[in-house]
Design an enzyme around this catalytic site. Structure first.
Site, PDB file in Angstrom:
ATOM      1  N   ARG A 234       0.853  -1.179   0.000  1.00 36.28           N
ATOM      2  CA  ARG A 234       0.000   0.000   0.000  1.00 36.28           C
ATOM      3  C   ARG A 234       0.890   1.230   0.000  1.00 36.28           C
ATOM      4  O   ARG A 234       2.093   1.142   0.229  1.00 36.28           O
ATOM      5  CB  ARG A 234      -0.935   0.009   1.212  1.00 36.28           C
ATOM      6  CG  ARG A 234      -0.210   0.046   2.553  1.00 36.28           C
ATOM      7  CD  ARG A 234      -1.188   0.025   3.721  1.00 36.28           C
ATOM      8  NE  ARG A 234      -2.085   1.169   3.699  1.00 36.28           N
ATOM      9  CZ  ARG A 234      -1.829   2.336   4.287  1.00 36.28           C
ATOM     10  NH1 ARG A 234      -0.701   2.541   4.951  1.00 36.28           N
ATOM     11  NH2 ARG A 234      -2.688   3.337   4.226  1.00 36.28           N
ATOM     12  N   ASN A 236       1.567   5.229   1.479  1.00 35.64           N
ATOM     13  CA  ASN A 236       1.247   6.318   2.380  1.00 35.64           C
ATOM     14  C   ASN A 236       2.093   7.500   1.906  1.00 35.64           C
ATOM     15  O   ASN A 236       3.035   7.328   1.135  1.00 35.64           O
ATOM     16  CB  ASN A 236       1.562   5.959   3.821  1.00 35.64           C
ATOM     17  CG  ASN A 236       1.102   7.049   4.767  1.00 35.64           C
ATOM     18  OD1 ASN A 236       0.017   7.617   4.592  1.00 35.64           O
ATOM     19  ND2 ASN A 236       1.930   7.392   5.749  1.00 35.64           N
TER      20      ASN A 236
HETATM   21  C1  HEM Z   1       1.714  -4.115  10.473  1.00 38.09           C
HETATM   22  C2  HEM Z   1       1.936  -3.144   9.697  1.00 38.09           C
HETATM   23  C3  HEM Z   1       1.845  -1.676  10.001  1.00 38.09           C
HETATM   24  C4  HEM Z   1       2.645  -0.916  10.792  1.00 38.09           C
HETATM   25  C5  HEM Z   1       3.859  -1.381  11.609  1.00 38.09           C
HETATM   26  C6  HEM Z   1       2.147   0.443  10.730  1.00 38.09           C
HETATM   27  C7  HEM Z   1       2.702   1.498  11.421  1.00 38.09           C
HETATM   28  C8  HEM Z   1       2.243   2.802  11.382  1.00 38.09           C
HETATM   29  C9  HEM Z   1       2.778   3.897  12.146  1.00 38.09           C
HETATM   30  C10 HEM Z   1       3.931   3.795  13.138  1.00 38.09           C
HETATM   31  C11 HEM Z   1       2.085   5.011  11.834  1.00 38.09           C
HETATM   32  C12 HEM Z   1       2.309   6.422  12.414  1.00 38.09           C
HETATM   33  C13 HEM Z   1       1.347   6.660  13.560  1.00 38.09           C
HETATM   34  C14 HEM Z   1       1.666   7.923  14.367  1.00 38.09           C
HETATM   35  O1  HEM Z   1       1.219   9.015  13.999  1.00 38.09           O
HETATM   36  O2  HEM Z   1       2.377   7.821  15.380  1.00 38.09           O
HETATM   37  C15 HEM Z   1       1.104   4.630  10.852  1.00 38.09           C
HETATM   38  C16 HEM Z   1       0.210   5.486  10.244  1.00 38.09           C
HETATM   39  C17 HEM Z   1      -0.812   5.064   9.402  1.00 38.09           C
HETATM   40  N1  HEM Z   1      -1.112   3.757   9.046  1.00 38.09           N
HETATM   41 FE1  HEM Z   1      -0.057   2.113   9.513  1.00 38.09          FE
HETATM   42  N2  HEM Z   1       1.060   0.479   9.911  1.00 38.09           N
HETATM   43  C18 HEM Z   1       0.838  -0.790   9.446  1.00 38.09           C
HETATM   44  C19 HEM Z   1      -0.146  -1.199   8.596  1.00 38.09           C
HETATM   45  C20 HEM Z   1      -1.128  -0.385   8.091  1.00 38.09           C
HETATM   46  C21 HEM Z   1      -2.171  -0.828   7.210  1.00 38.09           C
HETATM   47  C22 HEM Z   1      -2.354  -2.228   6.670  1.00 38.09           C
HETATM   48  C23 HEM Z   1      -2.936   0.249   6.949  1.00 38.09           C
HETATM   49  C24 HEM Z   1      -4.149   0.217   6.055  1.00 38.09           C
HETATM   50  C25 HEM Z   1      -5.181   0.946   6.105  1.00 38.09           C
HETATM   51  C26 HEM Z   1      -2.364   1.395   7.671  1.00 38.09           C
HETATM   52  C27 HEM Z   1      -2.832   2.681   7.665  1.00 38.09           C
HETATM   53  C28 HEM Z   1      -2.208   3.781   8.234  1.00 38.09           C
HETATM   54  C29 HEM Z   1      -2.638   5.147   8.025  1.00 38.09           C
HETATM   55  C30 HEM Z   1      -3.813   5.615   7.191  1.00 38.09           C
HETATM   56  C31 HEM Z   1      -1.749   5.962   8.760  1.00 38.09           C
HETATM   57  C32 HEM Z   1      -1.726   7.493   8.795  1.00 38.09           C
HETATM   58  C33 HEM Z   1      -0.678   7.920   7.808  1.00 38.09           C
HETATM   59  C34 HEM Z   1      -0.589   9.387   7.435  1.00 38.09           C
HETATM   60  O3  HEM Z   1      -1.591  10.054   7.187  1.00 38.09           O
HETATM   61  O4  HEM Z   1       0.551   9.868   7.307  1.00 38.09           O
HETATM   62  N3  HEM Z   1      -1.272   0.960   8.362  1.00 38.09           N
HETATM   63  N4  HEM Z   1       1.201   3.275  10.593  1.00 38.09           N
END
Ligand code: HEM
Lengths: 358, 205
Positions: A234, A236
């Site tokens: 995916r 970001n």
């Molecule tokens: C196991 C795998 C994943 C890890 C380790 C991970 C880790 C993270 C981390 C550390 C953040 C930052 C949060 C903060 O503000 O402190 C984040 C943001 C985010 N994650 Fe994940 N994530 C994972 C999988 C996913 C998946 C599968 C999705 C699917 C929808 C997702 C969607 C998001 C979204 C939408 C954000 C906000 C990003 C932005 O607007 O910059 N994540 N993720």
């Protein structure tokens, strides 16, 4: 293994493929071919969604050509990572039960690189006696697979010092995923040291709007079914001033003021779209899930060399909900960005999909 | 007085519920300050308070704002009672007691979030399931906050922003919470505009 790879860079090394450049100080990072950049927007607006698709090799000449993309920034990124780790070893951590997952990911990476880039990497195996050659970084290592005493670092840190992208390893327990190991030297403002040991909903807690939309519930359900051999990916994205890979909360007092340095004159050069190409792999022995957050940076000047991207980026940034622009940390510069990008938007329709020429 | 209300915020922020006596071979009750009242309330509701107390080990210390209900807890006549002057003085005893705990042990944590978080961290480090631990937040809402920059933890934070007691940076207090560290996260508030620090507001008491 030295901390600071001291290759004598010369244009004829590896046909001059790898750039000698910096992500700090004088910021000499550039993209030779902006069209290689994984532009993340397949339409003119953006909102969080469960945007997950199979991670299968894609078009030649793009970041999707191989399972793990090794590009012209490889050596410079590994040099930057070594510097970050020397300053702050807490950026790479692994809880004790994650060592097997570390070996799993070492194997995944060595196999993929040796297969897809035989000119740079090779892996010879005789049972558990392995020999790994990484020519760009000048490494020739013979070691015993699953015996950590035969490597200069733990298996996870060893391979991460040779791999672009931040990675985290998730243990699966109690119906959720636990971030129990990771490395973060090119992160968009989240702290590995703070988040390590959290579960899927806990580490995502600060994200606005997505919890309420049920996105994390659905994403987790999907991930728990992830199968070995069938990785997914995916996108970001966010914004970064200067090509600074390491936008860590730890060092925010050092880089925060850069956000105030953007002017109408320098924005094209300074403002970068930061894209994370994230891929997820189920690991065979540990049953853990590896998460690769590969960061790509392109300046606004580089983006607008592709007319479709210039038009689209203008519309996305202009119409992004305020909560997202605030969370992503660029609310203060958004008016300047929209103003500058508007010069590249003639209002013409854009084709769907993210590729430059679609 | 009842359970301290916690505004529902983000998913890493701990949530709490009133304690309830459940069957077990050993009851480890760890409390500070007003947490003692959560314990006495629980005992009033318990079907067999005397039977419960006969298997109970209390570890107690005064709360961060000085509330000391040691006498009330000690008077209950539990199997064992220990009073520590502070949380840091209580934790080594907890760690020793945990080496004798077994799968039939039940954990009841009550009082400030700092006490609950640190006790929970130590209990979970020994491998006890999350489900064996009950938590009721009572009394002070002062926060334990880790500076994301220098990693130092400041105890009993009342204002937002506040000054890190280790590196001196001005930090704003997030709701993002780490159970491993038993702390909320503090982030430099004037990183982008050095010197522009908003006036501190008392948010936690
Ligand atoms: C196991 C795998 C994943 C890890 C380790 C991970 C880790 C993270 C981390 C550390 C953040 C930052 C949060 C903060 O503000 O402190 C984040 C943001 C985010 N994650 Fe994940 N994530 C994972 C999988 C996913 C998946 C599968 C999705 C699917 C929808 C997702 C969607 C998001 C979204 C939408 C954000 C906000 C990003 C932005 O607007 O910059 N994540 N993720």
């Amino acid at each position: 293994m030295s901390l600071d790879y001291k290759f004598a860079f010369s244009p004829d090394h590896f046909d001059g493929f790898f750039r000698d450049e910096t992500f700090r100080g004088d910021f000499t990072y550039r993209n030779t071919d902006p069209r290689r950049f994984p532009f993340p927007f397949d339409r003119d607006d953006y909102m969080y969604a469960v945007n997950i698709e199979p991670h299968v090799p894609g078009r030649k000449g793009t970041a999707f050509e191989h399972l793990l993309d090794v590009d012209e920034h490889y050596i410079a990124e590994m040099t930057d990572r070594a510097k970050v780790l020397a300053e702050d070893p807490l950026r790479c951590q692994s809880l004790p039960h994650m060592e097997l997952a570390g070996w799993d990911v070492l194997e995944l990476i060595m196999e993929a690189k040796a297969r897809d880039y035989p000119q740079w990497f090779s892996l010879e195996r005789d049972g558990n006696r392995w020999r790994w050659i990484n020519r760009p970084l000048g490494i020739d290592e013979s070691f015993t697979f699953l015996d950590a005493s035969t490597l200069p670092y733990g298996p996870f840190e060893y391979i991460m010092r040779q791999t672009q992208g931040d990675w985290t390893l998730q243990d699966e327990r109690e119906g959720t995923l636990w971030m129990d190991a990771g490395i973060a030297t090119s992160q968009a403002d989240w702290s590995l040291d703070f988040d390590i040991g959290m579960n899927f909903h806990e580490w995502h807690a600060p994200v606005p709007m997505a919890h309420e939309k049920g996105i994390f519930d659905r994403a987790l359900k999907f991930l728990l079914k992830l199968q070995h051999g069938a990785p997914v990916r995916r996108f970001n994205w966010t914004m970064t001033v200067n090509p600074l890979l390491d936008t860590a909360p730890e060092t925010y007092p050092k880089w925060g003021t850069m956000k105030t340095s953007v002017t109408p004159e320098n924005i094209g050069r300074k403002q970068h779209l930061r894209v994370e190409l994230q891929s997820l792999y189920r690991l065979p022995r540990s049953n853990a899930i590896a998460f690769d957050i590969r960061c790509y940076l392109a300046s606004f000047d580089e983006i607008v060399t592709v007319p479709k991207w210039g038009r689209r980026l203008h519309r996305v940034v202009r119409d992004l909900p305020e909560e997202l622009a605030t969370y992503k940390g660029f609310i203060r510069n958004r008016p300047l960005m929209v103003e500058w990008l508007s010069q590249y938007d003639d209002g013409a329709p854009t084709s769907s999909g993210w590729f430059a020429d679609d | 007085m009842t359970l301290t209300p916690v505004a529902p915020t983000i998913r890493s922020r701990p949530v709490y519920a009133p304690l309830a006596a459940v069957p077990g071979h050993l009851h480890l009750v760890i409390a500070d300050g007003e947490g003692a009242e959560a314990v006495t309330d629980m005992l009033e509701r318990a079907p067999d308070a005397a039977g419960f107390l006969a298997l109970t080990h209390f570890l107690y210390c005064p709360g961060p704002t000085g509330t000391d209900l040691s006498d009330r807890l000690q008077a209950l006549g539990a199997m064992q009672f220990f009073r520590a002057p502070t949380i840091p003085a209580l934790l080594p005893r907890l760690q020793r007691v945990l080496t004798d705990a077994h799968m039939g042990s039940r954990f009841y944590l009550a009082g400030s979030e700092g006490l609950i978080g640190q006790a929970e961290r130590d209990i979970m480090a020994t491998g006890f399931p999350f489900a064996a631990i009950q938590k009721e937040h009572r009394g002070s809402t002062l926060r334990r906050v880790q500076c994301v920059h220098c990693k130092g933890i400041t105890e009993n934070v009342a204002t937002d922003p506040f000054q890190c007691s280790h590196c001196g940076l001005n930090l704003f207090v997030r709701d993002h919470y780490s159970r491993r560290l038993a702390a909320f996260q503090g982030v430099n508030i004037d990183a982008e505009d050095p010197g522009e620090v908003p006036e501190s507001v008392v948010r936690f008491t």
